[in-house]
Structures are given as structure tokens and as C-alpha cells.
Design an enzyme around this catalytic site. Structure first.
Site, PDB file in Angstrom:
ATOM      1  CB  SER A 556      -0.902   0.011   1.235  1.00 49.67           C
ATOM      2  OG  SER A 556      -1.561   1.247   1.379  1.00 49.67           O
ATOM      3  CE1 TYR A 569      -4.770  -1.827   4.849  1.00 55.19           C
ATOM      4  CE2 TYR A 569      -3.795   0.334   4.507  1.00 55.19           C
ATOM      5  CZ  TYR A 569      -4.303  -0.838   3.996  1.00 55.19           C
ATOM      6  OH  TYR A 569      -4.361  -1.026   2.643  1.00 55.19           O
TER       7      TYR A 569
END
Length: 677
Positions: A556, A569
Site C-alpha cells: 500500500s 494498517y
């Protein structure tokens, strides 16, 4: 036309039953009268299954249509057996109209035999008689003068002349047994022809059942391993075998432990019979002249089996090269490869290989046909296939070589096996579809079994059998045992794993103070721990295969960019990002490349955003959730929204970069804060 409808109906009836003929084997024809659109007069035509078609699924476009007057006139210019291959090109000058399939080598058989309807089939029972040592006598004993014997002759114009002569000289006959090959039957109507074909096949089946010895493969010496142990052993051996048989070119595999295979391998005579090879041209064109047979008991130590397979494979390649050199002439096509297409392991089963899953599966099905033929022939006589020189003439036939040249070029990921975690939705589903579109066999892995099955079914919708293109496996990537089981399923489905996409993920958008230990553990277990476990288990397979591979992490932008309210996350994604570097450094010596993709703002089609992350991020940025994709796009340099398909494109491109490892590719439409350097 009614005649075409009846022909197709007969083809489907005969071709849908494997007792009658093998996949894509045999052909059928019908003769009739139609109006010539040029002259307006009537003309005799023949409709016949074209080259490469399958009787069970044949459509009108798979028929070749020829003028009978021109086809029969070829008798006058036939140059003889030594030049009969030239006659196939002559069939093109007999075609009627445009379109349709290319005429096959068996066209002469159908056109020259004086019957309105003709079937040529490869039934196991019929070939058992055709390959028996005393085949001519067996044929007389079983059929009397109703079915006659034709000595072996390579398919072609002369064989058509031979059958036509026997038909003319024996008006009582309904068909023939073709030595070493199959059967041909005829009739005045389509139904009569079908009835005659089935009469020959069922009569042969009954004779073998009533007169055959119960132990044609000899005394049982190797009992099959119990099913669970058998599959575990197969999964351990399959990647090793696949790597060996991919020495010349990469192959996809298919595993079979059917009762026929296990019974054959249990008998003491299986090495002797396997060495004789297959006989019907359709069989050995797909299985090669003989299989590789492991000569160890089922319970031999795994390490010993692996070592022995390596030795036997080297010997097989030497013998195959010697076989080629014994029979090749200056104008023979070059040797296509010396690796076996069939590998037999007593107590475990059969491993078959090909350029794609369908080809590998069909090769295995053909070897089961060959086992049935050996059983039948050995039960009433002795199995005697056509000799080696004849096999070579067909395997390296220029007509077969021309057929190979007509095939479309392989897709970029042809022969690659991909496993995609989180493949049931979003980026994972898009990636699975893209890799399949580029030719890969895909294992769709997801915790949601229904979602994985749906994606696999979509991918397989255009395949002959859906499982030839994709299979679904249910797996929670936080569970080590489930991952081991999922990888085993992938290996048993396709022979190994070449491309892994670590995509499974989730996100909980919370501030530091609101993030619980459970929140932290859940996200790290799925993404950091899950990726590690999947990479470890699939790397074992890739190393055993010895063919390199690709591991791609869907990380990501948040692995390098510090945004608010996503500490768990972002940290888990940073862990994944560094796993890319660590594994690239470690696995490079095995030819395994490890790279990553850093997406951002993939809202539409995203499982993560649909599960609540989107609403939370929209609240953080103060925009309506339905506008979140537009918001992300406007903060990028390119002002473009990122979709799952864009991430899938990056994954595919990474597989094409043969000299790149340890790389992270941003797919974020340009976020300067996430630039890597």
C-alpha cells in the site's frame, strides 16, 4: 439441412460416451445431394468432421464440406504410398463453398468408402482387439464375416482405398477392425451407421468381459496407499516431477489416481506393458511413445523416490533422443523435446503434462484409454502395439508438424500457475481474472468460499472444463494449517505454483487511542503473518520445482506514507513492504523474484472499502463516501481514479520483468508523499 442435423446428432451421441471414442478422436461423415449455387444443378457432397474437432461437441462450423466427384477423382492422380501426404493438400481443391473446417487425414477413408454414412472411432474395446497379437483371428472369432480385419496402415489415402476395397468385396460387412488403430463402420442411413458402430463396440466389450482373464496385469505387488497418504505423497512429488519434465519447456500438470490407474500400477507386469507404449495414433501423439515409471515401492522414503525420479528422468531423455536418432531422416522435423508426458508412480497414481491444463488432463485420459486397451488385449491374447518405427513416422509426421505450426502463439503466462489470496473480491478478483486472461492457471484463494467459487467459475466459463482454467480454495491466511492445505490443493490441481499474489487484507480505520490490541493483532495476522506464511509455503514448492517464480505483495501507499487513524494498517503494510526486500534477497538464488505493488485509493470494487474502511476514511477527510474515489483522484498528480484492474495490470507487468526483484511499484496515480526515493 436435415442431413447435417442427423450427422451432428450422431456425432454427439457417439462422442459423448468415452466407451465409444476418446476426446477429439475419430470422425464421422454423411454424403448427400445439394444445389450448386453457381450452376443451379445438383451436386454430390460429403460433410465430415474436420481436423482437430471433437465428436461430442461438434458444431456445423467444425465440418469440412467436399465435392464427391472431385474427391473420388483423386484416385486417378494418387502417386502411391510414398507420396500420399501430398493428398491432404489436394483435399483443399475438393472443398465446396467457403468456411468450414480443414479436412483431416481421414477424409479419404470417408470419401472413398461407398456408403452414405461412415464412422471412424477409437473405442478401448475395439483397439484391444486391434492390438492383440492374434487380432485377425480374434476378429473372425468375435464377428464372423460381419466385421473384417484391415492390417495396420498409417492413416491416409491408401488406408481409405484398402477399406473401400474390403467394403466392395464384402457386401455383408458392417465395418472393419483397423489393426493397431480402431474401428470403421458404415450404413445406408445415419441411424444404421450409428447402430453398426455401437454393435461393433458393444460386441467387443461383451467378448472381453465374458472371455477375458481376471488378472491381465499379473500378480498384485503394489497396493495403493490410503487416500489421504496417497494425496500427501502426490503433492510432495508433483512439483519435483513437474520441474523434471519441464527441462525442455515448462509444463502444466494433472494428477489422476483413478481405479484404472491404481489397478494397472498394482500389477507386477505394469513395467513391461508400459514399456511397450501406446498404439492408437491419437494416444501416443499425446502421451509420447512410453511413460516414465518409478521403479520403487509406494512406501519408499520420499528422498529416495525424488532421487530415483531424477535418475530415471535422465535415462528417459537419453533413450528418447536415441529413439529419435534411430528413426529420423534428413527431412524429419527437429526433435520437439525429450521429456515424458506421462509419469507413473506405483501406489500413488499418474502425473500427466502438457502446454496447458486441458492438454495435460487429456493426455492422462488418453493413457487411461491405453491402460484399458492393454487390459483388454492381455485378457484374451497378448498386447502388441504397432512397432517403434511406425510410431516415429506418426509422431514426427510432417502433417502433424503443420498442425502444430497452425496453432496460435502461447499467451504470456501460458504454463504458469498463479495463486491469489483474497481472490474473491476487489483487487484479488481483478488480478485473478487478468492473470487467467494472460494464460495462467489460477487458484482463487479466499476465506469466503462462495466468493472464491464465483470468481473461479467466471474465469472457467469459457474453458472446456472450468477446472482447466481456475479452481477455488477456502483459506484463512492467519491459519498455518489452512495455508498448507490450500497450497497442497493448488499443487494437486495444476502440478505446482509459479506466481503468488499476497493480496488478502483488511483495514480498521481508528486512531492510536482507539486501536485495541485485537485490532492490531487482526491486521498484522492477516497481512504480515498471512503473507509470510503464504510466501513460505509456496516458496517450498517453487524451490522443489527448480523453475524460479514470482511472489508479488499487494502492499500500500500507506507502507511509506504516514496518514491519520490507521496505525495498525500502516504498520502491517510496512511489514509486508519489508518482507518484499528480505525475501528478494533470500530467494534470488532460486530464481524467485519478489516484488510489491503499492496501490492507493482503490475504492470501487474494493472489499476493504466496502467493509467500513471507506466510510471511516470519508469521515476523516470530510467527504461523502460515494465521492471518496473522486476525492482520492483529485489529490493525485494524474487526477485519475485507481481501479482494481490497474493494480492487476501492475501485477502482470511485474511478471514480465525477468530481471527485476525487490521493487515496489506505486499504483496511486501519483502521490508525491509516497514517492519511494
Amino acid at each position: 439441412m436435415e442431413i447435417v442435423r442427423q450427422l451432428l446428432e450422431r456425432c454427439h451421441t457417439l462422442g459423448s460416451d468415452p466407451r465409444n471414442t476418446n476426446y477429439a478422436g475419430g470422425n464421422a461423415s454423411a454424403k448427400g445431394v445439394a444445389t450448386d449455387p453457381v450452376t443451379g444443378s445438383e451436386v454430390e457432397l460429403m460433410w465430415v468432421k474436420g481436423s482437430g474437432g471433437d465428436l461430442g461437441t461438434l458444431t456445423e462450423s467444425g465440418l469440412a464440406v467436399l465435392r464427391l466427384d472431385r474427391l473420388r477423382a483423386l484416385r486417378d492422380v494418387y502417386p502411391g504410398v510414398e507420396r500420399e501426404d501430398e493428398m491432404v493438400a489436394a483435399f483443399d481443391y475438393c472443398l465446396h463453398g467457403r468456411g468450414g473446417a480443414a479436412p483431416s487425414i481421414d477424409t479419404a477413408m470417408h470419401g472413398l468408402v461407398n456408403a452414405a454414412h461412415v464412422d471412424h472411432l477409437h473405442p478401448d474395446a475395439g483397439i484391444a482387439i486391434a492390438t492383440a497379437e492374434d487380432g485377425p483371428e480374434l476378429t473372425r472369432r468375435i464377428f464372423g464375416d460381419r466385421v473384417l480385419w484391415v492390417p495396420w496402415r498409417r492413416p491416409g489415402f491408401q488406408l481409405g482405398l484398402d477399406i473401400a476395397a474390403i467394403k466392395d468385396e464384402n457386401p455383408q460387412a458392417i465395418g472393419v477392425i483397423l489393426g493397431g488403430h480402431g474401428i470403421t463402420a458404415w450404413g445406408d442411413t445415419s441411424q444404421e451407421c450409428q447402430d453398426h458402430s455401437l454393435e461393433i463396440i458393444r460386441t467387443a466389450e461383451r467378448y472381453l468381459a465374458e472371455h477375458g482373464r481376471p488378472d491381465p496385469f499379473g500378480r498384485r505387488v503394489y497396493e495403493p496407499l490410503p487416500e489421504a497418504e496417497r494425496h500427501e505423497r502426490a503433492a510432495a512429488l508433483f512439483p519435483v516431477i513437474r520441474g523434471l519434465v519441464s527441462t525442455d519447456r515448462r509444463q502444466v500438470g494433472h494428477y489422476t489416481d483413478s481405479p484404472e490407474v491404481l489397478e494397472f500400477l498394482a500389477g507386477e507386469r505394469h513395467p513391461e506393458l508400459a514399456a511397450l507404449g501406446t498404439s492408437c495414433p491419437d494416444h501416443f501423439l499425446r502421451t509420447k511413445v512410453a511413460p516414465l515409471v518409478l521403479d520403487l515401492p509406494p512406501d519408499a522414503p520420499l528422498e529416495a523416490a525424488v532421487e530415483r525420479l531424477g535418475e530415471l528422468h535422465a535415462a528417459y531423455r537419453e533413450e528418447y533422443r536415441a529413439y529419435y536418432e534411430r528413426h529420423a531422416t534428413p527431412d524429419s522435423p527437429p526433435m520437439r523435446g525429450a521429456d515424458p508426458a506421462i509419469v507413473l508412480v506405483p501406489g500413488v497414481g499418474m502425473f500427466s503434462f502438457g502446454k496447458d491444463k486441458q492438454t495435460a488432463r487429456v493426455a492422462g485420459e488418453f493413457y487411461i484409454n491405453a491402460i484399458n486397451v492393454m487390459r483388454g488385449a492381455e485378457s484374451v491374447s497378448r498386447y502388441r502395439p504397432i512397432d517403434e518405427a511406425e510410431k516415429f513416422r506418426i509422431e514426427y509426421w510432417e502433417l502433424e508438424e503443420a498442425k502444430l505450426r497452425r496453432m496460435p502463439p502461447p499467451k504470456p503466462l501460458s504454463t504458469r500457475v498463479a495463486l491469489v489470496t483474497g481472490g474473491g473480491s476487489g483487487i484479488g478478483a481483478a488480478t485473478a481474472r487478468r492473470l487467467a486472461a494472460e494464460g495462467a492457471c489460477v487458484v482463487v484463494a479466499d476465506r469466503d468460499a462462495a466468493a472464491a467459487e464465483k470468481v473461479a467459475a467466471e474465469i472457467g466459463a469459457t474453458a472446456l472444463r472450468p477446472q482447466d482454467a481456475a479452481v477455488a480454495v477456502t483459506v484463512d491466511v492467519t491459519d498455518e494449517e489452512q495455508i498448507v492445505r490450500a497450497v497442497r490443493q493448488a499443487v494437486l490441481a495444476f502440478g505446482g505454483v509459479d506466481l503468488v499474489v499476497n493480496n488478502a487484507g483488511l483495514s480498521l480505520s481508528r486512531s492510536l487511542l482507539e486501536t485495541t490490541v485485537d485490532d492490531w493483532d487482526l491486521q498484522h495476522n492477516v497481512m504480515a503473518r498471512g503473507s509470510f506464511l503464504v510466501s513460505r509455503e509456496t516458496a517450498r514448492v517453487m524451490i522443489d520445482q527448480g523453475m524460479g517464480g514470482d511472489i508479488v505483495y499487494i502492499a500500500s501507499k500507506n507502507s511509506v506514507f504516514a496518514g491519520p487513524n490507521n496505525v495498525a494498517y500502516g504498520a502491517a503494510k510496512a511489514d509486508q513492504a519489508h518482507q518484499v526486500r528480505l525475501l528478494a534477497a533470500e530467494l534470488g538464488e532460486h530464481g524467485i523474484r519478489v516484488n510489491g505493488v503499492n496501490p492507493d485509493g482503490v475504492v470501487r470494487g474494493s472489499g476493504i472499502f466496502a467493509s467500513g474502511w471507506g466510510a471511516n476514511r470519508a469521515a476523516v477527510y470530510g467527504v461523502p463516501e460515494e465521492k471518496l474515489g473522486e476525492f482520492y483522484a483529485q489529490r493525485t498528480l494524474l487526477k485519475r481514479e485507481v481501479l482494481p484492474e490497474h493494480v492487476a495490470q501492475a501485477v502482470f507487468l511485474l511478471t514480465q520483468l525477468s530481471h527485476t526483484t525487490g521493487l515496489h511499484v506505486p499504483v496511486d496515480a501519483g502521490v508525491p508523499a509516497a514517492f519511494l526515493r
